[in-house]
Write an enzyme that holds these catalytic residues in place. Structure first.
Site, short mmCIF file in Angstrom:
data_model
loop_
_atom_site.label_atom_id
_atom_site.label_comp_id
_atom_site.label_asym_id
_atom_site.label_seq_id
_atom_site.Cartn_x
_atom_site.Cartn_y
_atom_site.Cartn_z
CE LYS A 243 2.29 8.79 5.42
NZ LYS A 243 2.89 9.46 6.60
CD GLU B 241 -0.06 9.75 -2.91
OE1 GLU B 241 -0.62 8.91 -3.64
OE2 GLU B 241 -0.28 9.85 -1.69
CB SER C 28 1.23 9.44 13.80
OG SER C 28 2.26 10.39 13.80
#
Ligand SMILES: *Cc1c(COP(=O)(O)O)cnc(C)c1O
Length: 417
Positions: free
Chosen positions: A107, A129, A395
């Site tokens: 991310k 968000e 990930s």
């Protein structure tokens, strides 16, 4: 699922994807994507789109982005050979290690890239968000790094469930705004962030966390993450002298998967397989397998596949991993599925847990519960395709999942030992 292309249309759309003609200037990935938003949001999205076109091709911007990726995020992330897992599965297994990136997951690529873009566009503050809190933490860290004030919108239910991440965001300088409207989870947090953006579209930058939402976000976020697949492709060629036979990634909104897949879409011999959350079963509300079970519709500004009932009401979802628990999916995945370039399967909560434990025990790596779904999908594929070369997108790391894992102890194994 209900959109049917002829073979000629599929071939033409695949050519468009490979040639970079997708999305088109309206943000369309074939029939998917676009911009389904209230009039009031259009000027802000137009301004962002102009900025994206200007800066994503600007050598100075790209140099700054790649400098941050190298010196702050820690890129390139490693490619790791996994011989023990490979022996157990009868395959050659490789991991692309996004768990080694700063803040513990992919991310951060998107967060630092968009925060830089916000700065270029003259924004005075950033809003974001978050559901489980991982994107909120990445955004807070990126904004601290660049000296931008950051407010994170989070459903009140999630604020309570994810207390450690709320504390992390606050220590990183962000304000956490608990959203009391709607379902008080991720969907309401996105709605609230969009409303806030409308009220100050020039001073505020909205840093969206996955390849979802209205144009240009699915394109912008893909470009921020494509570094994953570019690195992995080069690293595989260097280490093995060949590309993998199959590549696996978990799919929530779809950002880590598209980042890994996109640079290999043109390598037609490489099978690309996305793994969704099969949850506790395939009944209504028991899973988050959007591509496997969804139908086309509009969710949060984009025409895509989504989980809805016969009346078009968006369904509740479930997954053991909070990061996969979302009823929609990025429009590019919807297209790649419909033209047959990427296959999407699902793995259940139990299969993901088993795969997580196996990866810990055999390779000394604790993957995130989201990531564990990709492992489960790869393991099942390896059973049917012995002796092949597999690349798995790792990930993120699983330390954040210890409270969930504590509910699934290893007693059975300890008893057997
Ligand atoms: C957020 C998250 C995901 C799911 O998001 P995508 O946009 O589908 O990538 C997957 N893995 C990890 C570790 C995450 O934190």
């Amino acid at each position: 699922m209900t959109i049917e292309f002829t073979e000629a249309e599929k071939a033409r759309l695949l050519e468009d994807v490979i040639a970079g003609r997708v999305p088109d200037e309206r943000g369309r990935f074939g029939p998917f994507g676009g911009r389904y938003v209230p009039e009031t949001l259009v000027p802000a999205l137009e301004r962002l789109t102009e900025g994206v076109h200007r800066y994503l091709k600007d050598p100075d911007f790209l140099a700054r982005f790649h400098h941050e990726l190298a010196t702050w995020v820690g890129r390139p992330t490693a490619l790791t050979h996994a011989p023990n897992l490979g022996r157990a599965w009868g395959a050659q297994v490789w991991f692309k290690r996004e768990d080694l990136a700063h803040t513990g997951a992919h991310k951060i690529n998107n967060a630092i890239g968009q925060a830089l873009l916000a700065k270029m566009l003259g924004a005075k503050r950033v809003i974001a968000e978050t559901g489980a809190g991982q994107h909120g933490v990445a955004s807070a860290a990126a904004c601290a790094r660049l000296g931008l004030p950051c407010t994170v919108y989070m459903g009140a239910v999630d604020v309570e469930r994810q207390a450690p991440n709320v504390d992390r965001m606050r220590r990183l300088g962000a304000t956490v705004h608990a959203v009391q409207s709607g379902d008080r989870t991720l969907r309401s947090a996105i709605d609230e962030a969009l409303r806030e953006w409308v009220s100050d579209p020039e001073g505020t930058y909205y840093l969206l966390g996955s390849v979802v939402g209205p144009h240009p976000y699915p394109y912008l976020v893909r470009e921020m993450h494509a570094v994953i697949g570019r690195e992995a492709r080069e690293q595989m060629l260097k280490a093995e002298g060949a590309l993998p036979d199959a590549v696996f990634a978990c799919v929530g909104g779809g950002s880590n998967a598209i980042g890994l897949f996109h640079p290999m879409v043109a390598d037609r011999d490489v099978q690309l397989i996305g793994v969704e959350a099969g949850g506790s079963g395939m009944g209504l509300g028991e899973h988050s397998a959007t591509l496997s079970r969804g139908r086309p519709g509009v969710l949060q500004g984009s025409y895509t596949l989504l989980l809805q009932d016969d009346d078009g009401q968006v369904q509740g979802t479930h997954s053991i991993s909070a990061g996969l628990d979302y009823p929609g999916v990025g429009p590019e995945h919807a297209l790649l599925q419909q033209i047959g370039r990427v296959r999407y399967v699902s793995a259940s909560d139990t299969e993901a847990l088993d795969a997580l434990n196996e990866c810990c025990a055999l390779e000394g790596i604790l993957p995130a519960l989201e990531t564990a779904h990709a492992f489960a999908g790869a393991r099942a594929w390896a059973r049917d395709n012995p002796g092949r070369r597999l690349l798995i997108g790792l990930s993120g790391r699983g330390d954040k999942d210890m409270p969930t894992l504590a509910k699934h102890p290893l007693e059975a194994r300890d008893a057997a030992a």
